[in-house]
Structures are given as C-alpha cells and as structure tokens.
Design an enzyme around this catalytic site. Structure first.
Site, PDB file in Angstrom:
ATOM      1  N   GLU A   1       0.788  -1.223   0.000  1.00 11.53           N
ATOM      2  CA  GLU A   1       0.000   0.000   0.000  1.00 11.53           C
ATOM      3  C   GLU A   1       0.828   1.286   0.000  1.00 11.53           C
ATOM      4  O   GLU A   1       0.357   2.308  -0.502  1.00 11.53           O
ATOM      5  CB  GLU A   1      -0.950   0.009   1.215  1.00 11.53           C
ATOM      6  CG  GLU A   1      -2.079  -0.986   1.126  1.00 11.53           C
ATOM      7  CD  GLU A   1      -3.026  -0.701  -0.036  1.00 11.53           C
ATOM      8  OE1 GLU A   1      -3.336   0.476  -0.284  1.00 11.53           O
ATOM      9  OE2 GLU A   1      -3.440  -1.669  -0.710  1.00 11.53           O
TER      10      GLU A   1
ATOM     11  N   SER B   1     -49.216 -18.473 -17.551  1.00 13.90           N
ATOM     12  CA  SER B   1     -50.671 -18.405 -17.386  1.00 13.90           C
ATOM     13  C   SER B   1     -51.110 -17.772 -16.074  1.00 13.90           C
ATOM     14  O   SER B   1     -52.296 -17.464 -15.911  1.00 13.90           O
ATOM     15  CB  SER B   1     -51.278 -19.807 -17.501  1.00 13.90           C
ATOM     16  OG  SER B   1     -51.178 -20.278 -18.829  1.00 13.90           O
TER      17      SER B   1
END
Length: 752
Positions: free
Chosen positions: A129, A389
């Site tokens: 980092e 349906s």
C-alpha cells in the site's frame, strides 16, 4: 582649370562620399546591435519577474498550506478519541416477535497495540500500500507523479493505489469516498495534519485496526477471525499477505467470494515484500493455497429479506449514523419453512424464490434463491421473468368487470388474432365450456378471445391497477404472460384478490428505534383503496379456487380452501404458482438464471408443491376460512331494461328529443320526467310515448348512428341475463370468438 585639377576635385568628392557612406554604415550597425541588446534585456526582466512571481506564489501557497495543515492538526481529535470512534452504522434487525435475526454493519475484533501487531502484517501492508511510508510526510509526490504519468501513458500495471496509508486513514476517519478534486485536496491536508500530530507507529496502529477488509470486518483482528478463525496475533506470512491484499478491493479479493482471486492477490503481496527486503526468497515461495480458510456456514436466507427491506430506511428515516434497531414483519418460523420448501422442491441446476404476504401486505417470508452465499441475487424482488398463465388473473378480472360471470358459456376453438394463433398446452380444443372450467384448465384460446374482446389495453390497465409496475406489452400474446414481471408484483396482485379487491402494498418494516429507545419510525396502515367491485373479486376467487380444486393447481391443496393459479412458460423455462389461503398469499417461482429450459418444470408441479409445503406450516395456527364466491350483482347487472343498460339518467349527460343537452342531476321544470314507479310528478301517470315504460335516454336514431344498426328493445327472458354496457372495442374481435348462453327456453348466441 587643367584636366589634372579636375581629376583631383572629382577624386575628393568620391572620397567624401565613401567617408560619408562609411559613417552611415557604422551608425546602422551600432543601431542593430543596440536593438538586439534591448530585446534581450526585456526578456531577462520578464523571466526575472516570472521567477519572482512564481516564488511568491509558491511561498504564499506554502504559507497557506502550513496554516491549513496547522489548523487541521489542531482540529483533529486526540489519539484516544480516534481509537474509540466507530466506523459505520450498526443495525440490529429483529423479527416480528422481537427476536434478533441478524446484526449488520461494522464488525470489530480486539484492538491491537502497535507492539502486538505481527511484523509480517505491518511489512505486508507497507509493501503493497505505501512503500515510502516511513520517509514521506503524508503525501508521496513520487507516487502521485508516477500515477499521473501512468494515466497519461495508459499503463495499467500499477498494483497499489495512489493514496498513501496516511491518506487512506484520513479518508476512512473523516471523509467520504467521492473521487473529486475537493475531496482529494482535503484528504492531502488531513494526511499531513495526521503526520504532524501523530507518530508513524500511531498512524499504523490506527490504520491496521480500522481499515475495512470486507464482509463487515474492520481491522486486522476482525478479518483474521473471520477468514482464519484465530486472532491477528497469530497471523502467518501467507495469511498476512492475504489480508493485506484485500484493502485494494475487499469484495473482489475476499476469500469467501473468490478463493483464487484472493490467492493471486496474495502472491503479488509476497513478491513486493521480497523485492523490498521484508522477507527472503524462500519465505516468498510459500504456498498460499495451503492456507486453511474458515468454513463459511450457509447464511440464513433472511439476508434476502434484509437486502430488500433495509435500503428502504434511507427513505423512511431522517439521516442518522447512530446504532438503530429495526423491527420487521418477518416470521422466523415461516422463513425457515419457506427456505426448506424452496430447497427441497427446486429442480437440480435451477433456482427458486418465494414471497409470502399477510392480508395487510406484511412480508412474512421472503426467499430470493436456494443459497445466499452462492449468489445473493434476489429473484423474489429483482428478477424479471415471464409469468405464463398466472397472468390470466388480469385477463379474467377484466372480463368479469366487463360483465362475464364464472358460469357463462364460452367456446374453446382455434382462433387467430392479428396473425397470432395461440394453442392449448394439450394440443386439443374442447369446444363449448364455461368460464370457470376454461380458467381452471388454463385454456389459452379462451383467454385470447377474452383479451381480444375486452381489449389488451384494458388487461394491461387491470395489471397496473393491481400493482404491476413492470413494462407491459399490449400485443395479443400478452394475455398468456409474455410481459416480464417480478414475483413480488404478482404476489401483491393475488393478495389484493384475497383482500376482496382492496389494494395491498407489501412492506417489511414495522418500526425503527435508536439503541436508547427513541422511536424513529412506525408503520401506519395505508388508506384503503377498492380496486374492483366486490362481485368481481368474488368471481375471480371462484375461478382461482376451481383451478386448485379441479384444475392445473391440484398439487397446491393443503386440506383447507386454497385459491391460486399456475404458470408455465414455453420450453419449461419458468414455473409459477401464486395463491392464498386463510389470509396468507404466497407466490413461488422456479427456473434458471440464464433462462434455459428446465426439464419437467411446470407450475402445477414443483412450484405448486413448494407452495403447499410452505403453506401447511404457515396457516397451521390460523382458522379455516371459506372463500366468499357469492356474486352479489348490482341492479344494473340484473335488470334487463334501458336503465340497466345505460345507467341512471341522473348520472350522465343525455340529449332529449329536441336536441337539448341535459346535464347530470338537472331537469328542465317543463320536462315530463318520470320516477321509478312510472308516475309523473304531481301524480300524473304515463310518459311522453303514452306507455307505462320510461322514455329512453336518447332517441333510436341516435342509437342507430352510434351502434351502426337498428335498435330493438329485447324481450325480457325467463331467466334474467347478464347485461353489459355496449362499448366500442379498440381491438377488432376475432371472427371465431363467440360466447353462448342459455336463457329461458331457447338459446341466445352472441357473436363477437
């Protein structure tokens, strides 16, 4: 004068001209050199001014920055205040009975002092980092410049971010993650202020105890316990590399989400640690694949519910970051039963979803898939699928509202509408039948004729009325469920039928309180809205009950009255069953996420079976409720006279025989109006035409022009027929669509 003298004079003149020319040349040369010298002097003065101005600007900026950093440093809380501050909001979610079902938000482990943090963890974090962490003063200008250069050249090989550890800490403590110049400038100032205020060791301690590692874990101890089941003090080199690799993208590199991605990222961290001298080549060669990860037990499907309900807090609550407790509508027992029903009945390689609503719309159970850990996509509230349906609910609602009754005769026959020819799933046509049977056995051709007769726009409008917000097609095939909808929408619509035609809106949050007991929100019942008349709701309930008793939904029987409808799409891609019993409405969907066919999947099989398995538990403590299917028809549906056909003259505009427009509720004092008994005001009997019948609202000429044919008052049959207002349909009816009805001693056949 002699010739010699003349020559001498001429030579003298030429010499004078050469001398003059020489003088002129010397003067011109000196001018050019002077001009060049003056130009250089002006440029030099300009450069000196720019340098002085630049130095002044830099000095002013440095002074301003120093003041800004100093002010920020004085405003930053103390180290112990930062240590005690929490990141994010904790939300405790409770079921409807008050029991705790899940706690969401930040999860913190033990706070580790700098001396307790393993060196390998510190080295891994610094290596990946912020490699120059120990030498910069909050901002790494080399790194920032390199990032700008990489952006200009299009390089994507950078393995770390552009922010230093101190900048990341400043952002986590004080700022949002918005990528704006203003936020980056404040981040830089705060980073330098942190460096001014605290030591490098204190900054690392704060950072490693507060940085987010995914899965709700804040700090290395929480991450270590979540991923490796032990405290961070026992982290190995490989485990430290995995944790350090998470900071860049916690969700992407999380071991619980993608093990291979986490391993690959850890290998990058180990390489950087070796290059920077923190570990040897042998230590960097560790096999990360051998790291034992904590076994993640399958999370309760309640997370599907919380994923749907909790985002609503942004609308329901005032802005607050305080810990809160949320009481929900979820029933823990029903949620378990719903999860079991979906897991045990869903076909292999398919997904299933379930939504269950109480009679007021409270969500009792919600399952968005078979495994939340495997996939958190919520198929109950987000997936758009064709309902098949089950969509016929809206077709038959529109037909019932237009004047049909469950006992009306219809004809199942081949039909073509605008080039579309629907077929029944059985491949056969049964001929004459009634509306109830056609619905129970989900006869497609009858649904197509009904939709064509009432209008496809009318069917779409009915679906909108019952809560469907998804886009709806008005092509003829829409009557068979070609428009995609969400499961929760269909369940809401069926719940409205269960409520007697009253609108029902799903909700999942009962109340919200702070940890101190302060009330922030309490659900209030919505205003009642009648969607369809009572007799329409009774009629559709009759049809839905028949579909379960004798039709395609027989697998949904649970030993008490059930009303519902199946749905199956082409090639068995989707299976639906939505129904209700004893005040609880439940919808079930099954299918594949990629919409591939699922062999044997039909709404009347697995979805109906899952419905029954869940509902047996859901209604076990509720009384048996019989459905109200009695058609209490209004007078206009029963009286075969002009008033029934056209309505009460006091309720509409009409034109009298003289061509005058008469407004609703107003009569000319000279008008020979009639009352319901056929008497004139003042006791005089009779009417304009001298008969005992009331005069028509409009003349026969007007009716003939409006209807396109002669008008003849029908003779009242022995059995009062169903009457419907005449209207012009937007969609031309199919030539073969017809309806037959027995009436009196003969048979009256109406062709549409």
């Amino acid at each position: 004068m002699s010739k010699r003298g003349n020559r001498l004079r001429n030579q003298g003149k030429r010499g004078s001209r050469r001398a003059a020319a020489a003088r002129d040349g010397n003067d011109n040369g000196s001018g050019k050199r002077g001009a060049r010298s003056g130009e250089r002097s002006r440029i030099g003065r300009f450069v000196r001014r720019v340098i002085v101005l630049g130095v002044a600007v830099v000095l002013l900026a440095a002074i301003f920055l120093a003041f800004a950093v100093g002010f920020a440093a004085r405003s930053i809380p103390s180290y112990y205040q930062l240590q005690a501050s929490a990141v994010g909001q904790t939300i405790l979610v409770r079921a409807r009975d008050g029991s705790e079902i899940v706690e969401l938000g930040p999860s913190f482990g033990e706070w580790l002092d700098y001396e307790e943090i393993p060196d390998t963890m510190v080295d891994a974090m610094v290596a990946v980092e912020d490699r120059r962490f120990r030498s910069h003063f909050g901002i790494d200008f080399w790194r920032t410049g390199g990032a700008i250069l990489e952006g200009m050249t299009g390089s994507r090989e950078r393995v770390g971010g552009t922010s230093t550890i101190t900048q990341q800490l400043a952002r986590n403590l004080f700022l949002s993650s918005n990528r704006t110049f203003d936020r980056k400038a404040r981040e830089a100032v705060l980073a330098m202020a942190l460096e001014w205020r605290f030591s490098k060791e204190q900054i690392l301690e704060l950072y490693l105890n507060k940085v987010y590692f995914g899965g709700g874990a804040y700090g290395i101890d929480s991450a270590s316990r979540k991923f490796f089941s032990h405290p961070a003090t026992d982290l190995s080199v490989a485990e430290a590399a995995i944790i350090a690799g998470l900071v860049k993208a916690p969700s992407r590199y999380s071991p619980t989400a993608d093990v291979q991605a986490a391993v690959d990222r850890a290998q990058v961290v180990l390489r950087l640690m070796r290059e920077q001298g923190y570990i040897t080549a042998r230590e960097a060669n560790v096999d990360v694949d051998t790291v034992e990860l904590k076994q993640q037990s399958g999370q309760n499907s309640v997370r599907y519910f919380t994923d749907w309900a909790l985002p609503q807090l942004d609308i329901l609550l005032p802005e607050t970051s305080a810990p809160i407790e949320v009481w929900t509508t979820l029933d823990v027992g029903m949620q378990r039963a719903a999860s079991a029903a979906i897991e045990s009945n869903t076909p292999a390689n398919a997904q299933g979803a379930l939504v269950s609503l109480d009679r007021d719309g409270a969500v009792l159970a919600l399952v968005g898939g078979t495994d939340y850990v495997e996939t958190n996509f919520n198929r109950a509230t987000a997936a758009m699928r064709q309902p098949g349906s089950s969509w016929k609910l809206f077709v038959y609602l529109a037909a019932l509202e237009a004047g049909y009754t469950p006992d009306d005769r219809v004809v199942d026959t081949p039909v073509t509408i605008d080039g579309w020819s629907p077929r029944n799933s059985s491949g056969r046509n049964v001929g004459e039948t009634n509306l109830r049977t056609a619905f129970a056995y989900s006869i497609n051709t009858v649904a197509a004729q009904l939709g064509n007769e009432v209008g496809f726009g009318t069917v779409a409008s009915m679906a909108r009325r019952f809560g469907v917000s998804s886009p709806i097609s008005t092509f003829p095939s829409m009557v068979l469920g070609s428009s995609e909808v969400r499961l929760i929408e269909m369940t809401e619509a069926f719940a409205a039928v269960s409520a007697g035609g009253m609108a029902v809106e799903p909700y999942g949050i009962l109340k919200v309180e702070t940890a101190a007991g302060e009330n922030l929100y309490r659900h209030e019942a919505a205003r009642e809205t009648q969607l369809v008349p009572d007799y329409v709701a009774a009629g559709i309930t009759d049809l839905l009950q028949a579909a379960v008793q004798t039709g395609t939904g027989r697998a949904a029987n649970i030993g008490r009255p059930v009303a519902g409808k199946t749905g199956t799409t082409s090639s068995n891609k989707d299976g639906w069953f939505v129904g209700f019993s004893s005040g609880i409405t439940t919808g079930v969907w099954m299918g594949r996420d990629d919409a591939a066919a699922v062999p044997g999947l039909q709404g009347g099989r697995a979805p109906a079976q899952a419905f029954a398995a869940y509902m047996r538990y859901a209604v076990k403590d509720r009384p048996v409720e019989e459905f109200d299917t009695d058609l209490d028809l209004p007078e206009w549906r029963l009286e075969p006279d002009d008033e029934a056909l056209f309505g009460d003259p006091d309720e509409y505009y009409y034109i009298d025989e003289d061509g005058n427009l008469i407004e609703p509720g107003r009569r000319d004092p000279m008008d020979d109006s009639f009352d319901v008994e056929g008497e004139r005001p003042g006791g005089r009997e009779g009417n304009r035409n001298g008969s005992g019948e009331p005069p028509p609202a409009v003349s026969e000429d007007f009716l003939e022009r409006a209807t396109g044919g002669p008008v003849r008052a029908p003779d009242p049959p022995a059995v009062p027929p169903r009457q419907r207002p005449r209207e012009t349909l937007d969609v031309p009816p199919a030539p073969s669509a017809n309806r037959q009805r027995d009436g009196g001693s003969g048979q009256d056949q109406l062709i549409y």
